[in-house]
Scaffold this motif. Sequence first.
Motif, PDB file in Angstrom:
ATOM      1  N   GLU A 165      24.550   0.041 -12.830  1.00 43.65           N
ATOM      2  CA  GLU A 165      24.948  -1.301 -13.265  1.00 43.65           C
ATOM      3  C   GLU A 165      26.455  -1.355 -13.464  1.00 43.65           C
ATOM      4  O   GLU A 165      27.126  -2.296 -13.054  1.00 43.65           O
ATOM      5  CB  GLU A 165      24.220  -1.670 -14.563  1.00 43.65           C
TER       6      GLU A 165
ATOM      7  N   ARG B  70      22.810  -8.131 -18.904  1.00 44.46           N
ATOM      8  CA  ARG B  70      23.205  -6.877 -18.251  1.00 44.46           C
ATOM      9  C   ARG B  70      22.131  -5.817 -18.403  1.00 44.46           C
ATOM     10  O   ARG B  70      21.861  -5.060 -17.484  1.00 44.46           O
ATOM     11  CB  ARG B  70      24.520  -6.359 -18.844  1.00 44.46           C
TER      12      ARG B  70
ATOM     13  N   THR C 296      34.278 -10.015 -15.178  1.00 44.21           N
ATOM     14  CA  THR C 296      33.657  -8.817 -15.719  1.00 44.21           C
ATOM     15  C   THR C 296      34.558  -7.622 -15.531  1.00 44.21           C
ATOM     16  O   THR C 296      34.327  -6.802 -14.675  1.00 44.21           O
ATOM     17  CB  THR C 296      32.307  -8.547 -15.048  1.00 44.21           C
TER      18      THR C 296
ATOM     19  N   ARG D  86      29.513  -3.495 -11.155  1.00 41.59           N
ATOM     20  CA  ARG D  86      30.562  -4.370 -11.690  1.00 41.59           C
ATOM     21  C   ARG D  86      31.943  -3.859 -11.309  1.00 41.59           C
ATOM     22  O   ARG D  86      32.842  -4.629 -10.976  1.00 41.59           O
ATOM     23  CB  ARG D  86      30.438  -4.471 -13.210  1.00 41.59           C
TER      24      ARG D  86
END
Length: 171
Positions: free
Chosen positions: A97, A77, A43, A101
Amino acid sequence: MSRISAAMTAVAVAALLAACASQDTKTAAPGAAASTEAKGPTTPVGGHGHHAFIGGYDANRDGVVTREEYDTVRKQRFVAADTNQDGWLSEAEYVAEFEARLKAQYAAAGKQPDQQYQGSIKQAHVRFGILDSNKDGKLGIEEEIDIANKTFKNADRNGDGVVNAADIAGQ
Ligand SMILES: [Ca+2]
Ligand SMILES: [Ca+2]
Ligand SMILES: [Ca+2]
């Protein structure tokens, strides 16, 4: 050494080993970022371009991002980011979020948050403002799908419905 203190030492050692083991699973070892053994897509965040796109969405790692894979990852997500589960992403949820990541990526690379990290977080706030097209402070699934359509179309430069190396070559 008495039997009791020996036993206690053994317990302490076991606890220490357990702590180390859990540490290992939580923080990826340096070099793990480049590993192809990791499950699921890598990611990359903060990076743009096709390599980041394929790295981020190619769930089965065959070098091709199908629309199905893309939609699945994006939906995951969105759902994961919607921490209060009201069906909307607030700016705080959206940025959190993204930061999670980014943090994972830095940890995997053995890096500490730096100026670029802070810049990426700032960009995420700016991006939210742009994505929130009707400026109501929240991102709905409709807006998300709209963005997804545009982003996928942009990435699929040769228009064959998938994003792969052929689209990078045409960059
Ligand atoms: Ca794939
Ligand atoms: Ca929410
Ligand atoms: Ca393509």
